[in-house]
Design a protein around this motif. Structure first.
Motif, short mmCIF file in Angstrom:
data_model
loop_
_atom_site.label_atom_id
_atom_site.label_comp_id
_atom_site.label_asym_id
_atom_site.label_seq_id
_atom_site.Cartn_x
_atom_site.Cartn_y
_atom_site.Cartn_z
N LYS A 190 0.91 -1.45 -0.13
CA LYS A 190 0.29 -0.01 0.14
C LYS A 190 0.90 1.14 -0.18
O LYS A 190 0.59 2.09 -1.21
N ALA A 191 2.07 1.03 0.76
CA ALA A 191 3.08 2.57 1.12
C ALA A 191 3.03 2.51 -0.57
O ALA A 191 3.99 4.01 -0.90
N ARG A 192 3.39 2.02 -1.13
CA ARG A 192 4.45 2.08 -2.74
C ARG A 192 3.51 2.37 -3.56
O ARG A 192 3.88 2.80 -4.46
N THR A 193 2.48 2.06 -3.44
CA THR A 193 1.57 1.94 -4.43
C THR A 193 -0.34 2.72 -4.08
O THR A 193 -0.13 3.10 -5.38
N MET A 194 -0.06 3.14 -3.20
CA MET A 194 -1.26 4.20 -2.52
C MET A 194 -0.83 5.03 -2.17
O MET A 194 -1.69 6.64 -1.70
N ARG A 195 0.35 5.06 -1.81
CA ARG A 195 0.80 7.08 -1.10
C ARG A 195 2.53 7.30 -1.92
O ARG A 195 2.81 7.02 -2.88
N LYS A 196 2.34 9.12 -2.04
CA LYS A 196 2.98 9.48 -3.21
C LYS A 196 4.46 9.12 -2.33
O LYS A 196 4.95 7.78 -1.31
N SER A 197 5.94 8.99 -3.03
CA SER A 197 7.32 8.44 -3.19
C SER A 197 7.49 9.42 -1.14
O SER A 197 8.30 8.68 -0.27
N LEU A 198 7.49 10.56 -1.22
CA LEU A 198 7.79 11.37 -0.26
C LEU A 198 6.86 10.76 1.80
O LEU A 198 7.44 10.80 2.68
N TYR A 199 5.84 9.99 1.06
CA TYR A 199 5.39 8.75 2.33
C TYR A 199 6.51 8.26 3.09
O TYR A 199 6.26 7.79 4.50
N ARG A 200 7.47 7.34 2.65
CA ARG A 200 8.76 6.61 2.46
C ARG A 200 9.45 7.11 3.46
O ARG A 200 10.47 6.74 4.16
N TYR A 201 9.73 8.18 3.51
CA TYR A 201 10.13 9.67 4.32
C TYR A 201 9.57 8.97 6.21
O TYR A 201 10.26 10.29 6.96
N SER A 202 8.80 8.93 6.09
CA SER A 202 7.78 9.69 7.47
C SER A 202 7.75 8.33 8.39
O SER A 202 8.21 7.55 8.63
N PRO A 203 7.78 9.64 10.12
CA PRO A 203 8.21 8.68 10.67
C PRO A 203 6.69 7.66 10.86
O PRO A 203 7.88 6.81 11.27
N ARG A 204 5.80 7.79 10.76
CA ARG A 204 5.08 6.47 10.44
C ARG A 204 4.96 5.69 9.39
O ARG A 204 5.25 4.12 9.86
N ARG A 250 8.25 4.72 8.70
CA ARG A 250 9.31 3.44 9.22
C ARG A 250 8.71 3.06 10.40
O ARG A 250 9.57 1.58 10.62
N HIS A 251 7.84 3.64 11.27
CA HIS A 251 7.48 2.76 11.95
C HIS A 251 7.22 1.38 11.58
O HIS A 251 6.82 -0.35 12.05
N PHE A 252 5.49 1.73 11.08
CA PHE A 252 5.08 0.35 10.51
C PHE A 252 5.76 -0.12 9.36
O PHE A 252 5.17 -1.51 9.71
N SER A 253 6.33 0.17 8.66
CA SER A 253 7.17 -0.86 8.02
C SER A 253 8.05 -1.61 8.99
O SER A 253 8.36 -3.13 8.58
N ALA A 254 8.94 -0.91 9.80
CA ALA A 254 9.19 -1.80 10.37
C ALA A 254 8.83 -2.81 10.68
O ALA A 254 8.86 -3.96 11.01
#
Length: 377
Positions: free
Chosen positions: A106-120, A122-126
């Motif tokens: 979802k993070a890679r297909t439904m969000r903009k690339s900048l989203y993957r720099y957010s603390p949120r 990083r938490h849910f991905s980890a």
């Protein structure tokens, strides 16, 4: 055996929450002790459960969940258990019940690339990686085949750690022998509350998170019905969510007096028996247990193909499934066609009950318990 179950929030009307409760009770029935860690608990606590409300707080969910994890880890270090079972993704689990879809996808297909720099992120991905990474030892209880390839794509999770469970429909959802009499009685009780007349068509939609479940789509489809059909149709949406934006939509489309949202209800089986059709045009849905609850009650279904369990409706020939990508016009036309053919509704009802008698739609709690108590440390 001492078992610890972890989930952030328990409330009686959530699908994941109902699955947790039935699995925990199945484990307890086999003689195991149950400890439960939560942030919030609504409703009664089953006898024998050691319920622990974790005393942490934060304004941000990802920080709250991190504090929850640290507190639980510390408590487990003081009071060890034999298995830790999670219903949300988090580190330290022996078994994870995969009710939620792949976050990384979802993070890679439904969000903009900048989203993957957010603390949120990083938490849910980890936390997801802690469960699905190849080096993890967490056994994974899958309730749908649709998400397993996505977890394997992003994490390379070994196939042997996935355990596909059958559905787990509660026995009280099955149509009893006197279903016809109960239907008449239920509709009589609903008559004043929902302005339901004897010749009216009753649509129901069941599930919290109205936007994800597609309640706006259902309201629009109902509003598009031909006028004679629309006048005799009612829609009741059950679930714990804010009804205001959807009631505004219904009023704007001229069906405000025919749409009702009474919140979560404990008498869901009565609605399944009283209704003529279940609507579930979800935008995304890992499974959609309510589709099978309707099926075993003999209630035809109109659902979106985004539901992981939609194939059961096709397998049983117990309704219609709207393909993806979703088009509102397709739902509008399908709903009108289904309600205009009473013989088809009767046929779908019969097919649903036949399928419910022959397919394994009920043993999820027992199969999950087999994995939980059989996991090797």
């Amino acid at each position: 055996m001492q078992l610890a179950f972890c989930l952030y929030k328990y409330f009686p009307f959530g699908g994941l929450q109902r699955d947790f409760l039935r699995i925990a009770l199945a484990c307890q029935a086999r003689g195991h002790d149950i400890r439960v860690y939560v942030l919030e608990w609504e409703g009664e606590v089953p006898p024998g459960f050691d319920l622990i409300k974790v005393p942490v707080s934060s304004m941000l969910n990802h920080r709250l969940y991190a504090k929850f994890t640290r507190w639980v880890e510390a408590d487990l270090a003081r009071r060890p258990v034999d298995r830790v079972v999670g219903f949300n993704k988090m580190p330290g689990l022996d078994v994870y019940y995969a009710a939620d879809p792949c976050y990384e996808e979802k993070a890679r297909t439904m969000r903009k690339s900048l989203y993957r720099y957010s603390p949120r992120y990083r938490h849910f991905s980890a936390y997801e990686r802690a469960v699905f990474a190849p080096e993890s030892h967490t056994e994974i209880l899958m309730i749908s085949t649709t998400q397993q390839p996505l977890f394997k794509k992003h994490y390379g999770t070994p196939s042997k750690r996935f355990h596909l469970l059958p559905p787990g429909i509660a026995p009280d959802r099955r149509a009893p022998a006197n279903a016809s009499e109960l239907r008449v009685a239920a509709r009589a009780r609903f008559a004043s509350e929902f302005k339901l007349q004897s010749g009216d068509l009753l649509l129901v939609q069941i599930g919290s998170d109205f936007m994800r479940k597609g309640l706006d789509r259902s309201i629009e489809a109902m509003a598009s019905l031909p006028e004679p059909l629309k006048r005799r149709t009612r829609l009741i949406a059950l679930g714990a969510d804010d009804p205001a934006p959807f009631m505004s939509q219904a009023a704007r489309l001229g069906v405000g007096e025919r749409v009702f949202m009474p919140g979560g209800r404990k008498d869901v089986p009565n609605f399944l028996l009283a209704a003529d059709l279940l609507l579930h045009p979800a935008r995304h849905e890992n499974t959609g247990t309510v589709l099978l609850e309707a099926l075993v009650a003999g209630l035809p279904v109109l659902a979106s193909a985004a539901c992981g369990y939609a194939h059961y409706i096709t397998d049983a020939d117990a309704g219609s499934v709207i393909g993806e990508p979703f088009h509102q016009s397709a739902m509008n036309d399908t709903l009108a066609a289904m309600l205009s053919t009473p013989d088809a509704l009767t046929c779908w009802q019969h097919n649903a009950l036949v399928f419910a008698d022959s397919a394994d739609l009920y043993s999820l709690p027992e199969r999950a318990t087999d994995v939980i108590v059989g996991k090797r440390g």
